[in-house]
Design an enzyme around this catalytic site. Structure first.
Site, short mmCIF file in Angstrom:
data_model
loop_
_atom_site.label_atom_id
_atom_site.label_comp_id
_atom_site.label_asym_id
_atom_site.label_seq_id
_atom_site.Cartn_x
_atom_site.Cartn_y
_atom_site.Cartn_z
N LYS A 9 -30.23 19.93 18.32
CA LYS A 9 -31.14 20.18 19.74
C LYS A 9 -30.24 20.42 20.67
O LYS A 9 -29.12 20.14 21.02
CB LYS A 9 -31.76 18.67 19.83
CG LYS A 9 -32.70 18.59 21.05
CD LYS A 9 -33.98 18.90 20.37
CE LYS A 9 -35.20 19.08 21.59
NZ LYS A 9 -34.89 20.81 22.12
N LYS A 33 -24.32 13.95 23.38
CA LYS A 33 -25.41 13.60 24.30
C LYS A 33 -26.63 12.96 23.58
O LYS A 33 -26.94 12.04 24.03
CB LYS A 33 -25.95 14.88 25.09
CG LYS A 33 -26.87 14.47 26.32
CD LYS A 33 -27.50 15.92 26.93
CE LYS A 33 -26.30 16.74 27.26
NZ LYS A 33 -26.87 18.01 28.03
N LYS A 45 -26.86 24.72 20.29
CA LYS A 45 -27.18 25.55 21.28
C LYS A 45 -27.31 27.10 21.12
O LYS A 45 -26.86 27.70 20.16
CB LYS A 45 -25.97 25.26 22.17
CG LYS A 45 -26.19 25.50 23.77
CD LYS A 45 -26.71 24.34 24.44
CE LYS A 45 -26.85 24.39 25.99
NZ LYS A 45 -27.25 23.30 26.33
N THR A 129 -34.59 16.37 33.56
CA THR A 129 -32.89 16.13 33.64
C THR A 129 -32.79 15.45 35.00
O THR A 129 -31.85 14.58 34.94
CB THR A 129 -32.47 17.77 33.75
OG1 THR A 129 -32.83 18.47 32.58
CG2 THR A 129 -30.91 17.46 33.65
N ASN A 160 -33.19 24.10 38.85
CA ASN A 160 -34.11 23.25 38.26
C ASN A 160 -33.40 21.86 38.50
O ASN A 160 -34.41 20.85 39.33
CB ASN A 160 -34.48 23.35 36.85
CG ASN A 160 -35.33 22.23 36.29
OD1 ASN A 160 -34.74 20.94 36.06
ND2 ASN A 160 -36.58 22.47 35.66
N SER A 286 -37.40 16.28 26.02
CA SER A 286 -37.80 17.09 24.77
C SER A 286 -38.18 16.21 23.70
O SER A 286 -38.98 16.72 22.87
CB SER A 286 -36.53 17.99 24.74
OG SER A 286 -36.22 18.95 25.63
N1 GLU Z 1 -30.63 22.39 27.99
C1 GLU Z 1 -30.72 20.96 28.27
C2 GLU Z 1 -29.17 20.14 27.95
O1 GLU Z 1 -28.34 20.67 28.31
C3 GLU Z 1 -31.64 20.30 27.35
C4 GLU Z 1 -31.73 20.49 26.08
C5 GLU Z 1 -32.90 20.09 25.39
O2 GLU Z 1 -33.88 19.52 25.90
O3 GLU Z 1 -32.89 20.20 23.97
O4 GLU Z 1 -29.48 18.95 27.88
#
Ligand code: GLU
Length: 357
Positions: A9, A33, A45, A129, A160, A286
């Site tokens: 993810k 994370k 990613k 976030t 954002n 998410s």
């Molecule tokens: N890009 C965001 C992060 O760095 C969200 C990733 C997601 O929702 O999968 O955590």
């Protein structure tokens, strides 16, 4: 890319400075994370080297669809589930979901998160976030008995995460005194009018029009209680860390502190809530979106907020308590918890893989 705890993810970034090394670092952070937030995911990613500020809407759509065409064979609802990141948004997610669905021959909203509500997005994903970070500051305020009206905040990065954080903090009575974007910012010791500042940023493309004009580096060195880096990696380095006066740092961006600057700040007693915890609210919602897509049952906004708050408070307290107990930084504590959870999953999968090699 790592999937020990579940499908990979993480977001897709559109930025001129994207590189393979950066995408790999970001995927690694996602793995950690998701473990810190205790979500059933690994980390992944994606990135495209381009400058959305110079692209037309139609060009953005072509890049989004083209990118999905080239990754469609490696993503999937139970394989790898992308999301927005820097300079990508719900519209980009919609194009990608639509493109993927046309390739596999059926609609698959759960292949990507951060979609528009009309196409299977979750309520509350847009500010998740920032909200996740905000709930953690509320926990910190309780632990440290902070007086909100006297707690000053400076926000570095006004996309954002930065904008929503400013809005939530100001609404709750904290004193947001400074904000900036890549072109500079503003400072008012009596507190900024955050709603107007967000309007100005979004209509004029700049953080301006009130208080005193300051540079990004000036902002980092303000005498505030809480500093919120909410832009890109490597914002606070050995070159500018010395001037940081904040007591607390909330890392809404990924990797905003270099390792040596992080050590130097920790030595001076600055408490940094690390990115892998601080900005985990985004991927958490998410996860809620993906769950809703899988079940086809959509939640009310209050349900999203309440579940996010409970999770952020719980994981924040777990990291905080371990930090206190072992006298280690919150970052070390967060990594310890994540590695424990990864090891547990790895052990539970058994040894077949080890013998196959
Ligand atoms: N890009 C965001 C992060 O760095 C969200 C990733 C997601 O929702 O999968 O955590």
């Amino acid at each position: 890319y790592a999937d020990t705890r579940g499908p990979a993810k993480g977001g897709i970034r559109f930025h001129p400075d994207v590189s393979r090394a950066e995408v790999m670092a970001l995927a690694f952070w996602m793995t950690i994370k998701c473990a810190v937030a205790n979500l059933p995911y690994g980390g992944g990613k994606g990135g495209v080297i381009c400058n959305p500020k110079e692209l037309s809407h139609a060009e953005m759509e072509r890049i989004s669809r083209g990118f999905m065409r080239s990754i469609a064979h490696v993503v999937g609802i139970d394989v790898d589930v992308p999301a927005p990141d820097v300079y990508t948004n719900a519209t980009v997610m919609a194009w990608m979901m639509e493109e993927y669905s046309s390739i596999v021959g059926h609609r698959e909203p759960g292949v990507i998160t951060g979609k528009p509500i009309a196409l299977g997005g979750s309520l509350g994903r847009n500010d998740a976030t920032a909200r996740g970070g905000f709930y953690q500051i509320e926990e910190l305020a309780e632990i440290k008995s902070l007086d909100r009206a006297k707690t000053t905040i400076a926000i570095h990065g006004f996309g954002n995460a930065g904008q929503y954080f400013a809005h939530l903090a100001a609404d709750a009575g904290y004193k947001v005194v400074a904000a900036c974007d890549s072109r500079g910012g503003v400072y008012d010791e009596n507190g900024l009018d955050v709603a107007t500042l967000i309007e100005t940023k979004n209509s004029k493309g700049r953080v301006q029009g009130q208080g005193k004009e300051i540079s990004g580096d000036d902002l980092l060195h303000l005498d505030v209680d809480l500093l919120v880096p909410a832009a890109l990696e490597n914002t606070i380095t050995m070159d500018n860390q010395e001037g940081v006066k904040a007591k607390y740092i909330l890392e809404l961006a990924n990797g905003p502190l270099t390792n040596d600057a992080d050590d130097a700040l920790a030595d001076r007693g600055v408490v940094a809530i690390p990115d892998i915890l601080a900005n985990a609210g985004g991927v958490t919602v998410s996860y809620y979106e993906w769950t809703q897509n899988k079940t086809g049952f959509y939640w009310e906004l209050e349900d999203v907020h309440q579940k996010l708050r409970t999770k952020m408070a719980k994981e924040f307290r777990a990291v905080w308590d371990l930090g206190e107990q072992k006298s280690i930084t919150l970052r070390t504590a967060a990594y310890a918890i994540a590695l424990d959870r990864l090891a547990e999953a790895h052990e539970a999968t058994g040894t077949a893989d080890d013998f196959a090699r």
